[in-house]
Design a protein around this motif. Structure first.
Motif, PDB file in Angstrom:
ATOM      1  N   GLU A   1       5.629  -7.410  -1.859  1.00 24.28           N
ATOM      2  CA  GLU A   1       4.164  -7.313  -1.697  1.00 24.28           C
ATOM      3  C   GLU A   1       3.542  -6.681  -2.932  1.00 24.28           C
ATOM      4  O   GLU A   1       2.522  -7.159  -3.455  1.00 24.28           O
ATOM      5  CB  GLU A   1       3.849  -6.461  -0.467  1.00 24.28           C
ATOM      6  CG  GLU A   1       2.389  -6.470  -0.036  1.00 24.28           C
ATOM      7  CD  GLU A   1       1.996  -7.743   0.677  1.00 24.28           C
ATOM      8  OE1 GLU A   1       0.810  -8.095   0.600  1.00 24.28           O
ATOM      9  OE2 GLU A   1       2.865  -8.383   1.293  1.00 24.28           O
TER      10      GLU A   1
ATOM     11  N   SER B   1      -3.954  -5.933  -0.638  1.00 24.99           N
ATOM     12  CA  SER B   1      -3.109  -6.648   0.338  1.00 24.99           C
ATOM     13  C   SER B   1      -3.850  -7.808   1.001  1.00 24.99           C
ATOM     14  O   SER B   1      -3.291  -8.524   1.830  1.00 24.99           O
ATOM     15  CB  SER B   1      -2.618  -5.683   1.412  1.00 24.99           C
ATOM     16  OG  SER B   1      -3.681  -5.270   2.242  1.00 24.99           O
TER      17      SER B   1
ATOM     18  N   ASN C   1       8.539  -2.852   0.619  1.00 26.61           N
ATOM     19  CA  ASN C   1       7.351  -3.657   0.303  1.00 26.61           C
ATOM     20  C   ASN C   1       7.322  -4.103  -1.158  1.00 26.61           C
ATOM     21  O   ASN C   1       6.251  -4.411  -1.692  1.00 26.61           O
ATOM     22  CB  ASN C   1       6.082  -2.850   0.611  1.00 26.61           C
ATOM     23  CG  ASN C   1       5.868  -2.630   2.089  1.00 26.61           C
ATOM     24  OD1 ASN C   1       5.359  -3.488   2.800  1.00 26.61           O
ATOM     25  ND2 ASN C   1       6.270  -1.459   2.574  1.00 26.61           N
TER      26      ASN C   1
ATOM     27  N   GLN D   1      -2.407  -7.321   9.053  1.00 23.53           N
ATOM     28  CA  GLN D   1      -1.787  -6.374   8.133  1.00 23.53           C
ATOM     29  C   GLN D   1      -0.395  -5.969   8.605  1.00 23.53           C
ATOM     30  O   GLN D   1      -0.173  -5.721   9.789  1.00 23.53           O
ATOM     31  CB  GLN D   1      -2.658  -5.114   8.011  1.00 23.53           C
ATOM     32  CG  GLN D   1      -3.955  -5.324   7.245  1.00 23.53           C
ATOM     33  CD  GLN D   1      -3.724  -5.533   5.763  1.00 23.53           C
ATOM     34  OE1 GLN D   1      -2.988  -4.795   5.119  1.00 23.53           O
ATOM     35  NE2 GLN D   1      -4.351  -6.569   5.202  1.00 23.53           N
TER      36      GLN D   1
ATOM     37  N   TYR E   1       3.435  -1.786   5.356  1.00 22.16           N
ATOM     38  CA  TYR E   1       2.606  -1.702   4.156  1.00 22.16           C
ATOM     39  C   TYR E   1       1.461  -0.707   4.366  1.00 22.16           C
ATOM     40  O   TYR E   1       1.115   0.057   3.459  1.00 22.16           O
ATOM     41  CB  TYR E   1       2.039  -3.070   3.771  1.00 22.16           C
ATOM     42  CG  TYR E   1       1.143  -3.005   2.555  1.00 22.16           C
ATOM     43  CD1 TYR E   1       1.688  -2.983   1.275  1.00 22.16           C
ATOM     44  CD2 TYR E   1      -0.241  -2.934   2.693  1.00 22.16           C
ATOM     45  CE1 TYR E   1       0.875  -2.891   0.152  1.00 22.16           C
ATOM     46  CE2 TYR E   1      -1.066  -2.839   1.579  1.00 22.16           C
ATOM     47  CZ  TYR E   1      -0.507  -2.825   0.311  1.00 22.16           C
ATOM     48  OH  TYR E   1      -1.316  -2.714  -0.792  1.00 22.16           O
TER      49      TYR E   1
END
Length: 334
Positions: free
Chosen positions: A150, A293, A147, A254, A258
């Motif tokens: 991200e 996020s 991730n 989502q 993550y």
């Protein structure tokens, strides 16, 4: 007037509960109505799935501890191990930190173990915790890499926090790993003197701990297997439980990897003995990371509160096992 140890423990517990409640109050302040509406509208199917994955995670943890006890030639049924684990979960609400319940388990199993096996039985809890933490840290490290893009989108302050946690995880992996090379470390003169002195005044406890660790090292394949089982099934299941709660609120965007990373970092933070069972500290981590996020803040808080609710209900259910009567001495060597 000098304060007794008992009074210190009471004040410490009250302080930690106050911290936990204060954090949750801070998170929900001004958003209580929206949060309550979100929780009430959760899809029950997703909520039930979250409970199943949470229970699966705990059951695998018990299987891990049961396996470690058997490696020490301690005879105990799986149900008795499960019962002791549930009692530990109950007392983790009282004793600060995610490892608080381990102290209760140590007391229970010590009372049920023959004199010559008490140290090994209690030490199995420490090894169990070490394997679990290694699994958690390895999973968090791997998911952190996956991730990375991200995380790179986060604000500078958030990146620093994640970076600090990551460094802590790496240090923990190295530190915990060194435990299994204790015989080499013992050769350092100052440590050798310390161990010999401690042996003298504790009836040889360090030596017995080293012997128990040596016995575990002989089964290093099984230990490594349990580390990866912990990473793949235990901590992943806890992350999937959080993912189910998010989906239950109607948010399907989502990324599951993550969310599992979020759960892992939150559990790592919850392991620090600041609040009972990591309550509050885990909530603020889940809320912050989910909000970063892109999840709506109120829904992120709702998810963390529901996750905490599941933990509390599960911990409280451990009190039922306090009603079961078992033989005073049920453990012995083969």
């Amino acid at each position: 007037m000098k304060m007794t140890e008992k009074n210190k423990n009471i004040i410490s517990s009250i302080l930690r509960f106050t911290i936990a409640v204060s954090i949750i109050f801070f998170l929900t302040y001004g958003n209580k109505k929206l949060i309550l509406q979100t929780i009430q509208s959760v899809n029950p199917k997703w909520f039930i799935l979250a409970i199943i994955f949470f229970f699966l995670s705990f059951t695998i943890c018990i299987a891990r501890w049961y396996s470690l006890l058997r490696l020490q030639n301690i005879n105990i049924s799986f149900f008795e191990t499960f019962s002791l684990g549930m009692k530990g979960m109950f007392f983790s609400l009282i004793i600060p930190g995610a490892v608080g319940g381990d102290l209760a388990k140590a007391g229970f199993i010590s009372a049920k173990t023959n004199k010559g096996m008490k140290t090994k039985a209690v030490f199995s809890i420490l090894i169990d915790r070490i394997l679990g933490l290694l699994g958690l840290f390895i999973l968090a490290a791997v998911l952190g890499i996956i991730n990375f893009k991200e995380i790179a989108k986060f604000a500078s302050s958030a990146k620093i926090i994640v970076f600090v946690i990551s460094i802590g995880i790496i240090i923990a992996i190295i530190g915990i790993g060194m435990i299994f090379f204790h015989r080499s470390i013992e050769k350092i003169r100052i440590l050798k003197i310390f161990l010999e002195t401690t042996d003298k005044y504790t009836n040889g406890m360090p030596s017995r701990l080293m012997e128990a660790l040596d016995q575990y090292r002989k089964s290093y394949v099984k230990l490594i297997l349990w580390i990866f089982v912990s990473a793949i099934f235990v901590h992943t299941s806890q992350g999937v439980a959080v993912y189910c709660l998010i989906n239950g609120t109607g948010n399907y965007g989502q990324k599951i990897n993550y969310v599992i990373l979020t759960s892992s970092l939150a559990n790592a933070l919850g392991a620090i003995p600041i609040t009972p069972s990591g309550l509050g500290t885990r909530d603020i981590a889940i809320t912050s990371l989910l909000t970063l996020s892109g999840l709506n803040k109120e829904k992120a808080i709702s998810v963390s509160i529901m996750n905490t609710g599941l933990i509390i209900l599960f911990n409280l259910s451990g009190g039922i096992f306090l009603l079961f009567k078992t033989k005073k001495k049920i453990l012995h060597t083969n």
